[in-house]
Design an enzyme around this catalytic site. Structure first.
Site, mmCIF file in Angstrom:
data_model
loop_
_atom_site.group_PDB
_atom_site.id
_atom_site.type_symbol
_atom_site.label_atom_id
_atom_site.label_comp_id
_atom_site.label_asym_id
_atom_site.label_seq_id
_atom_site.Cartn_x
_atom_site.Cartn_y
_atom_site.Cartn_z
ATOM 1 C CG ASP A 34 -2.128 0.932 1.103
ATOM 2 O OD1 ASP A 34 -2.043 1.881 0.411
ATOM 3 O OD2 ASP A 34 -3.157 0.441 1.558
ATOM 4 C CB CYS B 237 -7.200 2.102 -0.429
ATOM 5 S SG CYS B 237 -6.798 0.527 -0.285
ATOM 6 C CG ASP C 262 -3.229 0.848 -2.658
ATOM 7 O OD1 ASP C 262 -2.189 1.052 -2.545
ATOM 8 O OD2 ASP C 262 -4.031 0.988 -1.900
ATOM 9 C CG HIS C 263 -2.956 4.854 -3.611
ATOM 10 N ND1 HIS C 263 -1.995 5.065 -2.597
ATOM 11 C CD2 HIS C 263 -3.773 4.174 -2.934
ATOM 12 C CE1 HIS C 263 -2.599 4.591 -1.292
ATOM 13 N NE2 HIS C 263 -3.760 4.237 -1.676
#
Length: 511
Positions: free
Chosen positions: A13, A53, A320-321
């Protein structure tokens, strides 16, 4: 299909693209991820399709762009009409196991208003067998800490606060209360290893979602002090927050509203008020958190090798980013900058067909929507027509794909009532609070539904500090990119049923 094919799908994450040794970072130590990249393919121009997310994972796990899946914010339901990676893998007999979270908001259709599932955006994606669910209040980990003798309440602010706070090292330097071997990532890895250990004789599919280096920015010993703040690269940003704010109204809003306390328990004041020294330490802490997760990846890969499973297992590692990390005077992942959407992707295919591509740094534009088709093709499963991406296996195997995309796309929605959401502040209707980006090697165009656009020359201005959208000389070129974006939206419109025709001969489905 081979008798045994395993899948290890890992999402780290808030992991930005440059936070990886194999990507050329001269300071950051990620030896295990680097070895994995050397044994597979590293996608150097990989972009996610949304943030934060929930929207990003909806795109990743359904293979669809945000304008098709409709998941705009954390808390937006994911419609049951979409299939997903977990459901599709079941068609090959897998029971995909989840360790962590998918941040899925359930479709409320047919649910009673009193259903607890309607109180959270942290439900598991349909199709996953939940082996270890770790939402923002990770009760299994807290119980684990308490069993290890830690005096911690069920309060994440306490757990993520340091035991002591030196005056002169910045608000993120002090180590966590827990040892590295008792961290959330280590706890997850223990459980994953237990799961695989008793399934060595049959195929398995494991999805691990690691929280770190997502905030709160705090690292355990020795990772909290592993990197010298003086060695951190300087942030890419305008001279002052006021200068940055002049670029766009949305950016001005975030610079005014982002609070340090949203990113670390000891934070005080606005993010844009962080001193240079404190930001350098925050970057060093973030690097330490990445290295701590890399150590857990090492435990997983070494166990697979020891058990004779490494050469039967597709390993996909991504995020996710990204994380702004002080660039443009911001933290987090709000907005339109590359730093929030450009992430690593490593694909390690164990099959001999992939040998020609091993160690390759792939500079094609790849997207999160490509991950689901890639895994499904590797499992000899059909790719659903809903998917907006394409399998990466041909590129990972060293073959060329002349018709591959030449740009990346992403979307960001800023509706809502929270402090960071700009709907009320900018006085926009809810459905107008959106932007879309198209960027290739040369230029980047940002289109807003109800605000002025942005246009950047990436060769002259790689960090997007100088908006050219108001320059009349650039107008024809900007129009070209606006037309490209329109074509992308038309070509990627939802297509689940569009290839079907009902006829006197029955259903005709084209693919």
């Amino acid at each position: 299909m081979a008798a045994r094919r395993n899948v290890l799908f890992i999402v780290i994450d808030q992991w930005r693209a440059e936070a990886l040794g194999a990507a050329g970072n001269p300071v950051l130590k990620t030896p295990h991820l680097d070895r994995l990249a050397a044994d597979g393919v590293l996608c150097t121009r990989h972009f996610v399709q949304a943030a934060p997310c929930g929207p990003s994972r909806a795109a990743l796990l359904t293979g669809t762009y945000q304008h098709n899946n409709g998941v705009m914010r954390n808390g937006t339901p994911l419609s049951l009409r979409f299939t997903n990676l977990a459901l599709e893998s079941r068609k090959r007999g897998y029971e995909p196991a989840l360790f962590g979270y998918t941040d899925t908001t359930v479709d409320p259709s047919g649910r009673d208003p009193a259903d607890p599932a309607l109180t959270t955006y942290e439900s598991p994606l349909p199709g996953f067998a939940v082996e270890l669910l770790l939402p923002s209040l990770p009760l299994p980990w807290i119980a684990h800490l308490q069993a290890k003798g830690y005096d911690v309440p069920v309060d994440m602010d306490v757990i993520y606060s340091p035991a002591s706070q030196p005056e002169d090292r910045g608000p993120t330097w002090a180590p966590a209360r827990y040892a590295a071997e008792h961290s959330l990532a280590a706890f997850q890895t223990d459980r994953v290893l237990d799961y695989i250990a008793v399934r060595r004789d049959r195929p398995w599919f494991v999805h691990v979602a690691y929280l770190s280096p997502h905030p709160p920015f705090i690292a355990p010993l020795p990772y909290h002090d592993l990197y010298d703040p003086a060695a951190m690269p300087a942030p890419n940003r305008a001279p002052t927050p006021a200068d940055a704010a002049r670029q766009h109204a949305l950016l001005a809003h975030y610079l005014d509203k982002q609070q340090q306390a949203d990113f670390f328990v000891t934070g005080r004041g606005r993010v844009s008020d962080l001193s240079d020294a404190d930001l350098a330490q925050l970057r060093a802490t973030y690097y330490g958190m990445v290295t701590a997760v890399d150590a857990q990846l090492g435990r997983l890969t070494e166990a697979l090798k020891a058990w004779g499973l490494y050469d039967d297992t597709l390993i996909v590692v991504t995020s996710d980013h990204g994380e702004m990390l002080g660039d443009h005077w911001m933290l987090g992942k709000q907005g339109y900058f590359d730093e929030a959407f450009h992430v690593p992707l490593i694909v390690r295919d164990p099959l001999p067909a992939a040998d020609a591509g091993r160690g390759r740094r792939l500079d094609r534009f790849t997207e999160a929507v490509d991950v689901m088709p890639t895994i499904l093709e590797w499992l000899d499963l059909a790719v659903p027509r809903q998917c907006d991406g394409r399998s990466l296996l041909p590129l990972a195997h060293g073959r060329d794909a002349p018709d591959w995309r030449r740009e990346a796309h992403w979307e960001f929605d800023f509706r809502g009532l929270g402090r960071h959401d700009a709907e009320a502040a900018l006085g926009l209707p809810m459905d107008a609070c959106s932007l879309a980006v198209i960027r290739d090697e040369a230029y980047k165009y940002v289109h807003f539904a109800a605000l002025p656009p942005l246009f950047f020359d990436l060769a002259a201005d790689p960090h997007c500090l100088n908006d050219l959208s108001r320059d009349p000389a650039v107008a024809p070129l900007m129009l070209t990119y606006a037309q490209k974006m329109l074509s992308w939206r038309i070509l990627s419109s939802a297509r689940d049923l569009t290839g079907m025709t009902i006829s006197p001969q029955g259903l005709i489905a084209r693919g």
